[in-house]
Design an enzyme around this catalytic site. Structure first.
Site, PDB file in Angstrom:
ATOM      1  N   LYS A  30       2.075  36.694 -28.486  1.00 25.85           N
ATOM      2  CA  LYS A  30       2.998  37.708 -27.933  1.00 25.85           C
ATOM      3  C   LYS A  30       2.222  38.923 -27.431  1.00 25.85           C
ATOM      4  CE  LYS A  30       5.424  38.634 -31.674  1.00 25.85           C
ATOM      5  NZ  LYS A  30       4.877  37.767 -32.706  1.00 25.85           N
ATOM      6  N   ARG A  78      12.759  42.117 -35.495  1.00 23.35           N
ATOM      7  CA  ARG A  78      12.363  41.011 -36.366  1.00 23.35           C
ATOM      8  C   ARG A  78      13.422  40.703 -37.411  1.00 23.35           C
ATOM      9  NH1 ARG A  78       6.406  42.072 -35.724  1.00 23.35           N
ATOM     10  NH2 ARG A  78       5.232  40.537 -36.874  1.00 23.35           N
ATOM     11  N   ARG A 117      -8.959  34.337 -35.984  1.00 27.96           N
ATOM     12  CA  ARG A 117      -8.836  35.540 -35.144  1.00 27.96           C
ATOM     13  C   ARG A 117      -9.653  36.694 -35.712  1.00 27.96           C
ATOM     14  NH1 ARG A 117      -2.852  37.794 -33.677  1.00 27.96           N
ATOM     15  NH2 ARG A 117      -2.771  38.504 -35.811  1.00 27.96           N
ATOM     16  N   ARG A 173      -8.221  40.937 -39.434  1.00 25.79           N
ATOM     17  CA  ARG A 173      -7.088  41.729 -39.915  1.00 25.79           C
ATOM     18  C   ARG A 173      -6.829  41.373 -41.375  1.00 25.79           C
ATOM     19  NH1 ARG A 173      -2.134  41.417 -35.645  1.00 25.79           N
ATOM     20  NH2 ARG A 173      -1.008  41.243 -37.603  1.00 25.79           N
ATOM     21  N   ARG A 231       3.692  35.355 -43.953  1.00 25.36           N
ATOM     22  CA  ARG A 231       4.225  35.909 -42.700  1.00 25.36           C
ATOM     23  C   ARG A 231       5.065  34.856 -41.977  1.00 25.36           C
ATOM     24  NH1 ARG A 231      -0.988  37.754 -39.793  1.00 25.36           N
ATOM     25  NH2 ARG A 231       0.362  38.527 -38.142  1.00 25.36           N
TER      26      ARG A 231
HETATM   27  P1  AMP Z   1       2.291  42.069 -35.948  1.00 21.59           P
HETATM   28  O1  AMP Z   1       1.034  42.683 -35.440  1.00 21.59           O
HETATM   29  O2  AMP Z   1       3.408  42.128 -34.943  1.00 21.59           O
HETATM   30  O3  AMP Z   1       2.092  40.681 -36.502  1.00 21.59           O
HETATM   31  O4  AMP Z   1       2.797  42.984 -37.183  1.00 21.59           O
HETATM   32  C1  AMP Z   1       1.971  43.169 -38.305  1.00 21.59           C
HETATM   33  C2  AMP Z   1       2.814  43.668 -39.468  1.00 21.59           C
HETATM   34  O5  AMP Z   1       3.442  44.912 -39.130  1.00 21.59           O
HETATM   35  C3  AMP Z   1       3.951  42.751 -39.881  1.00 21.59           C
HETATM   36  O6  AMP Z   1       3.529  41.693 -40.744  1.00 21.59           O
HETATM   37  C4  AMP Z   1       4.870  43.751 -40.595  1.00 21.59           C
HETATM   38  O7  AMP Z   1       4.366  44.090 -41.874  1.00 21.59           O
HETATM   39  C5  AMP Z   1       4.732  44.998 -39.728  1.00 21.59           C
HETATM   40  N1  AMP Z   1       5.733  44.987 -38.626  1.00 21.59           N
HETATM   41  C6  AMP Z   1       5.491  44.932 -37.289  1.00 21.59           C
HETATM   42  N2  AMP Z   1       6.635  44.926 -36.600  1.00 21.59           N
HETATM   43  C7  AMP Z   1       7.641  44.981 -37.518  1.00 21.59           C
HETATM   44  C8  AMP Z   1       9.054  44.964 -37.433  1.00 21.59           C
HETATM   45  N3  AMP Z   1       9.707  44.891 -36.256  1.00 21.59           N
HETATM   46  N4  AMP Z   1       9.758  45.052 -38.590  1.00 21.59           N
HETATM   47  C9  AMP Z   1       9.142  45.140 -39.784  1.00 21.59           C
HETATM   48  N5  AMP Z   1       7.816  45.120 -39.941  1.00 21.59           N
HETATM   49  C10 AMP Z   1       7.056  45.047 -38.819  1.00 21.59           C
END
Ligand code: AMP
Length: 219
Positions: free
Chosen positions: A19, A94, A133, A166, A177
């Site tokens: 994404k 989400r 990654r 990460r 996740r």
């Molecule tokens: P991502 O980089 O999009 O995979 O996000 C990394 C982490 O940020 C996720 O595992 C959540 O802990 C937090 N996060 C990002 N976006 C959201 C969201 N829309 N709602 C809740 N937590 C979020």
């Protein structure tokens, strides 16, 4: 003067579905604002702000940060007129409360969503992608030890900075996740499908092919 056409998109899909990388390309190409809630929270965590400290413990465990925190962030960003004109939301919504809160916000701001793009990738491929990654701690360039390795192990090709993983790309956190994602994703997809806005793109393929299909879907 030529004005860039407005673009208002949501990117849905599991963690590691690409994404972020696709949203960046499409946003740059269309001069839209790329809004990645994950990036915003990670930057806040590194900066050690109140938001960052609060978010970090959820992120490191692969859990979601509370809805009201996320809705507050997105509302603040979209309250800028220029941003609300053209944007790609990446990693938001989400949860259903986030999707409903966003719909309400769009109503208030008179924003009409063009579509919600879902990038579809099987879980096995996600685990393989995410465990490989890494990114540059300095300039943030992404690498993948399987598909896009750096020329020199552990060193960024772009700036020579150190490559790191990460915290939430460890195997046990990735599994959590994915579980969190699957528990919550279906009603959100159904929500956009009912509105005729959902476009599903098979995303376990070459990067350029996926970009091509996204561009075709939004044209
Ligand atoms: P991502 O980089 O999009 O995979 O996000 C990394 C982490 O940020 C996720 O595992 C959540 O802990 C937090 N996060 C990002 N976006 C959201 C969201 N829309 N709602 C809740 N937590 C979020």
């Amino acid at each position: 003067m030529e004005t860039q056409e407005a673009l208002r998109l949501i990117f849905l899909g599991p963690p590691g579905s690409g994404k972020g990388a696709q949203a960046k390309i499409i946003a740059t190409r269309n001069k839209a604002k790329h809004i990645s809630t994950g990036d915003i929270l990670r930057e806040a965590a590194v900066a050690g702000t109140d938001l960052g400290l609060k978010a970090k413990k959820f992120m490191d465990a692969g859990e979601l940060v509370p809805d009201e925190v996320l809705l507050g962030i997105v509302e603040e960003i979209l309250s800028d007129d220029e941003t609300a004109r053209s944007f790609i939301l990446d990693g938001f919504p989400r949860t259903m409360p986030q999707a409903e809160g966003l719909e309400e916000l769009f109503g208030k701001l008179k924003v009409k969503l063009d579509c919600a793009i879902k990038l579809d990738v099987p879980d096995q491929a996600i685990v393989e992608r995410l465990t490989a990654r890494v990114f540059c701690a300095s300039c943030k360039t992404d690498f993948n030890l399987r598909t896009k390795p750096p020329s020199q192990s552990g060193v960024c090709d772009n700036c020579g900075g150190p490559l790191v993983q990460r915290n939430d790309d460890r195997k046990e956190v990735i599994e959590n996740r994915l579980k969190v994602y699957h528990d919550l994703a279906s009603p959100i997809e159904a929500f956009y499908k009912r509105r005729g806005l959902l476009k599903v793109i098979a995303a376990n393929r070459g990067f350029d092919e996926i970009t091509h299909d996204i561009l075709a879907a939004i044209s």
